[in-house]
Design an enzyme around this catalytic site. Structure first.
Site, short mmCIF file in Angstrom:
data_model
loop_
_atom_site.label_atom_id
_atom_site.label_comp_id
_atom_site.label_asym_id
_atom_site.label_seq_id
_atom_site.Cartn_x
_atom_site.Cartn_y
_atom_site.Cartn_z
N TRP D 63 -23.21 10.78 3.84
CA TRP D 63 -22.47 9.65 3.28
C TRP D 63 -21.75 10.08 2.02
O TRP D 63 -22.05 11.12 1.43
CB TRP D 63 -23.35 8.42 3.06
CG TRP D 63 -24.63 8.61 2.25
CD1 TRP D 63 -25.15 9.77 1.79
CD2 TRP D 63 -25.52 7.57 1.85
NE1 TRP D 63 -26.31 9.53 1.14
CE2 TRP D 63 -26.57 8.18 1.14
CE3 TRP D 63 -25.53 6.17 2.01
CZ2 TRP D 63 -27.63 7.45 0.60
CZ3 TRP D 63 -26.60 5.45 1.46
CH2 TRP D 63 -27.63 6.10 0.78
N ASN D 64 -20.77 9.25 1.66
CA ASN D 64 -19.92 9.58 0.51
C ASN D 64 -19.82 8.38 -0.42
O ASN D 64 -19.94 7.23 0.02
CB ASN D 64 -18.50 9.90 1.00
CG ASN D 64 -18.48 11.05 1.98
OD1 ASN D 64 -18.81 12.16 1.65
ND2 ASN D 64 -18.13 10.75 3.24
N HIS D 71 -5.36 -1.89 -4.13
CA HIS D 71 -4.05 -1.79 -3.48
C HIS D 71 -3.73 -0.36 -3.08
O HIS D 71 -2.62 0.10 -3.17
CB HIS D 71 -2.97 -2.39 -4.41
CG HIS D 71 -3.26 -3.83 -4.74
ND1 HIS D 71 -2.70 -4.89 -4.05
CD2 HIS D 71 -4.12 -4.40 -5.62
CE1 HIS D 71 -3.17 -6.03 -4.52
NE2 HIS D 71 -4.04 -5.75 -5.47
N HIS D 75 -3.11 -1.87 2.72
CA HIS D 75 -3.87 -2.88 1.97
C HIS D 75 -3.23 -4.26 2.06
O HIS D 75 -2.10 -4.43 2.50
CB HIS D 75 -4.02 -2.45 0.51
CG HIS D 75 -2.72 -2.42 -0.25
ND1 HIS D 75 -1.88 -1.32 -0.21
CD2 HIS D 75 -2.13 -3.33 -1.07
CE1 HIS D 75 -0.81 -1.56 -0.98
NE2 HIS D 75 -0.93 -2.79 -1.50
N HIS D 81 -2.65 -11.76 -6.62
CA HIS D 81 -2.14 -10.47 -7.07
C HIS D 81 -0.97 -10.67 -8.03
O HIS D 81 -0.73 -9.84 -8.90
CB HIS D 81 -1.70 -9.66 -5.83
CG HIS D 81 -1.14 -8.30 -6.15
ND1 HIS D 81 -1.70 -7.45 -7.07
CD2 HIS D 81 -0.06 -7.62 -5.64
CE1 HIS D 81 -1.01 -6.32 -7.13
NE2 HIS D 81 0.00 -6.41 -6.28
N HIS D 210 7.00 -10.19 -3.98
CA HIS D 210 5.74 -10.48 -4.66
C HIS D 210 5.78 -11.87 -5.29
O HIS D 210 4.88 -12.68 -5.12
CB HIS D 210 5.46 -9.43 -5.74
CG HIS D 210 4.94 -8.14 -5.19
ND1 HIS D 210 5.76 -7.14 -4.73
CD2 HIS D 210 3.67 -7.70 -4.99
CE1 HIS D 210 5.03 -6.14 -4.31
NE2 HIS D 210 3.75 -6.46 -4.44
#
Lengths: 398, 391, 412, 263
Positions: D63-64, D71, D75, D81, D210
């Site tokens: 595992w890591n 973002h 994503h 946001h 946005h």
């Protein structure tokens, strides 16, 4: 001889009837799987066997060794079951034997004990030489060993080169010393070197650290040397022959401000050595100098008054240093030809000198030898041998 | 067996104690130099003036005496290296005295010094001896505490000595230490505190143990003439003894080498225990102090408990003991711990104590004990010092 | 004169790499104290506080009067009284470097010393002593010719004590910065064979890219100190070929601690400068160590450039200074590890760098060219710590003199 | 809708009649993130440190530890946001109803225009023309802008960052207003690194996607791949962001369900 006593006006007392007996030289081996403890035990056994004195009657013990760690003299006393009322540990390398005998002599003379076993012994396992070098002293760790790790060879190379240039000494001159010793060694069955050495071979040997070449160097090995020190009355009572201690000196860190070592501490005290003994250099029949390198032998011939400073080369050219010669020198072959058993090497000249004056040297015996001089030199902690010492012995007839 | 010759022509003088430190970042070389510098201040002598040097230390490695000679610029014609811990002070005294007496040296500086860096004590223990490496430390690594616990356990049962008796010795030493400005222990110790201390290795409890520290001790052995020239007060060495590995046949140590040589000591000294104005005994543990009181002739072992009860061991008491506080209260500076009995005894009879003066002190008994190579201390020595000239 | 160094030949792949050894490392505390000063390029000896005489070897007390000793800069002249060439040694390191020349030097400062000899000096010569560090990081007195001789720096015995960039292949971690570019150019100018120039994001151009990447000897490589995988990939590719690593990564941001500090800046700084240093060391130190004594082509050094304020902290740059502190600490530990393998670990200390992140800091500031010069000098001298500029020198001097005071001063 | 829909879907998935298209780029340290002027906080790229891989740190497991910005990589942008969406209800990833994560998509192909002009701007006019050709954009759909930009991943031309900033296609304010208000879109799904054009900070108003999308509670999906594999109409996008408390967005695996042979 000039008496170089400086501000210290105190007179050395004579050793009266102190004698050195029972010289023991165990046959050396190049490498040994045994410990220093083993070699020391074997030397004690040889002292007991050789003298007839029982172990429980040995009440003094003086030890020199580089390879007993973590033990010192006291650890060895318990290890080997000695119960003594006087004990000394002398960690002075090539000056250990004579210094140890000086201490022991004063102890028996003062009644602090009766019989002192003086032993120099070291084992030589693979790696132990390097270990000894690496852990020799703080100065060597900090300021010598990291400069090429040439061990004493490199340090003595610097001394030798300076000495040779300053006093016009050639390699041939030094070669004479080594060649004569090899000739002597061939008569000593214990010597590790069994082959003759010619001056040509000496000259053509491979360089180790200029101007030190192979036959200027000793061969590290394992072995032990030992003597007993007692009063004459004790020796007589036990029926043992002993050599009388006629005079002795020691000195440490002499002339430390001289940039290059050209003489040892002997020059400070040599006058007293002879005046104590009541003899002069000309009276000495056989000389055992400390021979870690031939150049140091030559230095001692000068410093101990056999010739003047700077005349060593001429001296070895004009004298025959073999057993049968006019200046018998290192008659057992010395460390250069017998091997250097660590601190045992400091006793090589001493045990041989005792044998010579007692007339028990066998094939290496110098005819009519009655007065012998042995000297020691040791502790190359930095750029010079720090400790020097010498002793004059006579046979019982003297 | 030969008897010892008297120490004619020998003067012992110039006791020096370099104030101890619990831990030090300095080396043994530094502490040795400090001791020599202190000798120098006291005598005006410099490196070129000492022609003899006697040295004891556990922490100077890889150097021995000769490395120290070079390090500190001496050029002596006599040196000695004494690696016997708690017996090194008496041994140095003996060696130096014979050297001076025989003319091998005229002014001998005797120095013991050890540093105590954070890990030194463990390292010293670890590399102490082959027997300890092989046969004691693998058994719990209790260090000398464990070894002396076995000796104490046996001794207490055999001779009816109790922790109460040890308490009296320790409490007296602490009382003595309070007048010594250099002592590391600054607070009084009560009998109750001693008894309730935490156990270390039964029956050894906290106040039976010394505190390792850094420090140095030194003194000079020379001729009376030289001492006069230097204006130093002197003591005479009346008699000494030394013994190593005595009684190896005793299953557990109940006596030291003193027991073999005690008659030689008192006959050579021409006096007896009753003539001593104080005793400076090696006190790594109170049981060893008790053992010395017996072996040196002050009491029979079975009577030790009563002897301790009957005497006052403080500086003004009936038998002043370890008047500087001893190692138990002043600290144990390695091999210097084997010298402080000499320097303290010397200071008292030369009337220059660090703390309170033993009244009318003229004679001191010095006793050393050292080197637990395996299961017991195997080096012992003792000396009687007498006041000679006060200057 | 010394024989000029020739470019090392390509390595014969069938020949086993020569295992790296280091000179004997066991030293006293006093010798270690000398090493600390040697690392700064100083020539010091112990001098007695009382009688003012200099002493050597390293002692703990004056041998003339038993006074206390302190380290002082000393005249560096000397005369060689004797010399020898060691042709046999039981030490693995020296055995590999035989023949080896040493001499007895009478130092102008007073004492005699056993010293290493440059090839151009011998008995009777007046020399200039340098206090170097040997490959185990311990002090080494080295006798240099009094005056510059041809190819002096190429003396093979001297090169054991230096990490001269000449003919060496060097990784510079961050070519995207002016500092990285200046360092790369200076190394090439000093004779480096190749500079592998790191670029954390090859997809993004950076100022000066065209010029630097076109320079002969530059090989751009992908390397991001925040990306473990990229380091592993590059080490896998270059590990056996890089002789010197120079870490120029820097993440300086203004900010306080309780007031005006930016946690993201701190995290980014720590990740790049601290974790990044460890990533870089883990990627390259083993390979460097494996080639520490591989003849002319041997690996030589790991260089890290960090803010002097790692020693003290700094008001207004708290987070950056904290990262520098951690970085200096890691580097000190790395130095200890690398001393066992013979790789010199060098700290280049800087004041505020004259870049976009120090616009509000008044001069003097450190020009990237100064940093580059310091990197080259440290490598050529084999120095362990070097200040790139006057600010760093000033802080270091004050810090050595009184660390606690300097910490207060720098955080006012 | 009968109760057999999901069963039918299961059969369709098993038979290949409904296929699942991966619209996600691989999360790797190499994947670029948006670059803002240096004085602003920077988007953290994806980073991974191994914890163990069947070794001393974990003999039987691998595992890591990973880290990244919300973002980073492919994503999802939640309304919170952007400042325009800061006061909307349910504007963070944890608060958005799960229902909203599955929606149909309409694909608008501007790949030819983008290839011809990296700064291609999608306008209302363009959209109206498009509708003329393809039909009206239905409500409650993701608007997926196919630019084929994903084919540039791994090259500098993906961010396409020049000295005057990034150059990549995107909508102007008119287009976004149209999609949001007139077509009730779920959000804008793009292959570029942002829903806005590379040069959108110079638009008037700046960063219209946005600003307008999030100001009206709509979502963004960025860094998608494979939009060229979707039909113009009929794909269903499944895009479930991580349920990060108060999160402004999240890396996620985005897939599309498409029917039949349609490529």
């Amino acid at each position: 001889m000039t008496n170089r006593m400086g501000k210290f006006s105190i007179d050395r007392r004579a050793y009266d009837d102190v004698v050195i007996t029972t010289p023991v030289s165990l046959p050396y081996v190049r490498f040994s799987e045994q410990s220093a403890h083993w070699w020391i035990g074997r030397a004690l056994r040889a002292l007991v066997d050789g003298s007839g004195i029982e172990a429980r009657d040995i009440d003094g013990f003086c030890l020199s060794s580089f390879t007993t760690a973590p033990d010192t003299a006291i650890g060895l006393a318990e290890h080997l079951g000695l119960s003594v009322r006087w004990l000394d540990h002398v960690p002075l390398g090539g000056a250990s034997g004579i210094t140890g005998v000086r201490r022991a002599a004063r102890a028996v003379q003062s009644g602090d004990c009766d019989v002192v076993a003086c032993i120099g012994a070291d084992t030589n396992q693979r790696g132990s030489f390097g270990n000894t070098l690496a852990n020799f002293s703080r100065f060597s760790q900090d300021a010598v060993y990291p400069y090429g790790a040439g061990g004493t060879n490199a340090s003595f190379a610097l001394i030798a080169r300076n000495y040779m240039e300053q006093f016009n000494v050639s390699r041939e001159d030094l070669g004479r010393i080594a060649v004569a010793q090899r000739s002597n060694a061939l008569k000593n069955p214990n010597a590790l070197m069994k082959e003759p050495l010619t001056l040509d071979q000496y000259m053509n040997a491979r360089p180790i650290a200029d101007p030190i070449h192979l036959y200027d160097c000793v061969m590290p090995c394992a072995g032990a040397e030992a003597v007993l020190v007692m009063r004459q009355d004790t020796a007589r009572a036990c029926g043992i022959a002993g050599a009388r201690l006629r005079g002795s000196i020691e000195r440490h860190n002499a002339r430390s401000i001289e940039p290059m070592q050209t003489s040892g501490g002997w020059v400070e005290d040599v006058g007293e050595l002879y005046s104590m003994a009541g003899v002069g250099p000309d009276d000495i029949d056989v000389v055992q100098t400390y021979d870690d390198y031939p150049v140091i032998c030559m230095m001692q011939m000068e410093d101990l008054g056999f010739c003047r400073k700077g005349e060593g080369a001429e001296f070895v050219r004009s004298h025959d240093l073999r057993i049968e010669g006019d200046f018998p020198h290192n008659t057992s072959g010395g460390q250069l030809s017998c091997g250097q058993a660590g601190a045992g090497g400091s006793y090589v000249g001493l045990t041989e000198a005792v044998r010579q004056v007692l007339g028990t040297a066998g094939d290496t015996q110098v005819k009519g030898a009655n007065l012998a001089l042995a000297s020691g030199f040791g502790m190359m902690t930095y750029t010079r041998g720090l400790s020097s010492c010498a002793v004059i012995l006579s046979g019982e007839g003297a | 067996m030969a008897r010892q010759k008297p120490y004619d022509g020998v003067a012992v003088c110039a006791p020096v104690t370099v104030p101890y430190a619990r831990y030090s970042d300095k080396t043994a070389h530094w502490w040795t130099g400090s001791a020599l510098a202190a000798l120098s201040r006291q005598t005006g002598l410099g490196p070129a003036d000492f022609d003899g040097f006697c040295f004891a230390s556990f922490s100077a490695g890889p150097d021995t005496v000769v490395g120290m000679v070079q390090h500190l610029g001496l050029s002596p014609r006599w040196i000695d290296h004494i690696p016997t811990g708690g017996a090194s002070g008496v041994m140095a005294l003996r060696r130096a005295a014979r050297a001076v007496q025989m003319g091998d040296a005229e002014i001998v500086a005797c120095v013991a010094a050890d540093t105590n860096q954070i890990d030194s004590f463990r390292q010293t223990l670890q590399g102490f001896s082959r027997f300890s490496q092989d046969a004691t430390y693998p058994y719990g690594f209790g260090g000398p505490n464990a070894t002396f616990a076995l000796i104490a356990d046996n001794f207490m049962r055999e001779y009816g000595v109790s922790r109460e008796d040890f308490a009296k010795l320790c409490v007296a030493q602490r009382a003595n230490a309070l007048s010594n400005p250099f002592a590391l222990m600054k607070k009084p110790l009560t009998h109750e505190q001693y008894m309730q201390a935490r156990p270390i290795s039964d029956p050894i409890h906290l106040f039976d143990c010394v505190m390792p520290c850094a420090g140095a001790e030194a003194f000079i052995v020379t001729t009376p003439e030289k001492a006069q020239e230097l204006g130093l007060s002197t003591a005479r060495l009346a008699a000494t003894i030394e013994r190593h590995n005595a009684f190896p046949e005793d299953p557990v140590q109940t006596r030291g080498g003193w027991a073999r040589d005690i008659d030689d000591l008192w006959s050579a000294a021409g006096c007896g225990p009753q003539d001593m104005d104080m005793v400076q005994l090696y006190d790594d543990y109170p049981v060893i102090v008790a053992m010395q009181l017996a072996d040196l002739g002050f009491s029979e072992k079975p009577e030790l408990s009563r002897f301790i009860a009957d005497n006052d061991f403080t500086i003004t008491g009936s038998l002043p003991l370890n008047t500087n506080g001893g190692q138990l209260s002043a600290g144990q500076a390695g091999a210097a711990g084997g010298f402080q009995n000499v320097t303290e005894g010397l200071r008292q009879i030369l009337q220059t104590p660090l703390g309170d003066q033993v009244p009318d002190a003229r004679r001191a008994l010095i006793s050393g004990f050292g080197l637990v190579n395996y299961d017991r201390g195997i080096c012992t020595g003792a000396a009687v010092l007498e006041q000679e000239v006060l200057r | 004169m010394s024989d000029p160094l020739t470019p090392p030949k390509r390595k014969d792949p069938l020949v086993v790499t020569h295992a790296g050894h280091v000179p004997p490392a066991l030293r006293s505390r006093a010798a270690t104290a000398m090493a600390a000063r040697a690392g700064l390029g100083r020539f010091v000896l112990q001098v007695c506080d009382d009688c003012a005489r200099a002493t050597y070897p390293q002692r703990d007390r004056c041998p003339f009067c038993w006074g206390e000793l302190s380290w002082q800069d000393q005249p560096d002249g000397a005369v060689i009284e004797a010399q020898t060439t060691i042709r046999s040694s039981i030490d693995l390191f020296f055995k590999d470097h035989l023949p080896w020349r040493i001499g007895s030097a009478r130092l102008d400062a007073g004492p005699m010393a056993t010293v290493h000899l440059h090839g151009d000096v011998g008995q009777g010569d007046r020399v200039r002593m340098e206090l170097k560090l040997d490959r185990s990081g311990n002090p080494a007195l080295f006798a240099m010719p009094e005056k510059e001789t041809p190819h002096m720096a190429d003396d093979p015995q001297l090169r054991v004590f230096t990490a001269d960039p000449k003919y060496r292949r060097i990784l510079v971690t961050d070519g995207r910065t002016e500092t990285g570019q200046a360092v790369a150019e200076a190394l090439l100018k000093a004779g480096a064979k190749t500079v592998f120039l790191g670029n954390a994001d090859p997809l993004m151009r950076y100022p000066g890219q065209d010029r630097i990447e076109a320079a002969p000897g530059i090989e751009p490589v992908r390397l991001s100190l925040t990306d473990t995988r990229s380091i592993a990939a590059l080490a896998g590719q270059l590990g056996g070929r890089v002789d010197i690593v120079v870490n120029t990564a820097q993440f300086a941001r203004q900010g306080g601690v309780g007031f005006g500090g930016n946690l993201n800046d701190l995290q980014s700084g720590l990740d790049l400068e601290v974790t990044g240093l460890m990533r870089l060391a883990q990627g390259f130190a083993p390979a460097l160590s494996g080639r520490s004594d591989d003849g002319d082509r041997s690996a030589a050094a790991f260089v890290d450039i960090a803010s002097i304020h790692g020693l003290t902290g700094r008001a207004g740059f708290a987070g950056s200074s904290a990262a520098a502190a951690a970085r200096l600490s890691l580097l000190a530990s790395l130095r200890g590890e690398m001393a066992r393998t013979g790789i010199r670990v060098i700290s280049v200390l800087t004041g505020p760098v004259d870049d976009g992140w120090h616009q509000n800091v008044p001069p003097p500031k450190t020009a990237p060219a100064q940093i580059a010069r310091a990197v080259v000098t440290a490598l050529q001298q084999g120095q362990e710590t070097i200040c790139a500029d006057e600010v760093a020198k000033d802080v270091l001097t004050r810090w050595q003199d009184d660390p606690l005071l300097t910490i207060r001063e720098e955080n006012k | 809708m009968s109760k057999t829909v999901l069963a039918d879907l299961a059969v369709a998935l098993a038979s290949g009649q409904v296929r699942v298209i991966d619209l996600t780029n691989t999360l790797s340290p190499d994947f670029p993130v948006i670059v803002l002027p240096a004085e602003f906080g920077q988007c953290a790229p994806f980073r991974m440190e191994k914890l163990s891989r069947y070794d001393a740190d974990g003999p039987a497991w691998y595992w890591n530890n990973i880290s990244m910005n919300e973002h980073t990589g492919t994503h999802f942008d939640a309304p919170a946001h952007w400042v325009t969406g800061k006061d909307l209800p349910s504007n963070t990833v944890d608060a958005i109803p799960a229902q909203d994560f599955v929606a149909p998509a309409v694909v608008i192909d501007i790949s030819a225009e983008s290839a011809a002009d990296a700064d291609f701007v999608l306008t209302r006019e363009f959209l109206e023309n498009w509708e003329t050709e393809h039909g009206t954009i239905p409500p409650d759909h993701w608007i997926a802008l196919r630019t084929d930009w994903y084919k540039r991943v791994g090259t500098p031309e993906y961010l396409n960052l020049l000295e005057d900033g990034a150059h990549s296609p995107g909508p102007d304010a008119g287009a976004v207003e149209f999609l949001v208000h007139d077509r009730k879109c779920v959000g804008l799904a793009v292959e570029t690194v942002g829903t806005d054009a590379g040069q959108a900070s110079t638009f008037n108003p700046p960063l219209p996607a946005h600003s307008i999308l999030h100001g009206n509670g709509r979502f963004g999906l960025q860094c998608l791949t494979n939009l060229d594999k979707l039909p113009t109409f009929g794909a269903i996008i499944v895009a479930c962001p991580l349920k990060i408390e108060g999160g402004s967005g999240s890396p996620l695996r985005v897939v599309a369900l498409v029917e039949g042979e349609t490529a």
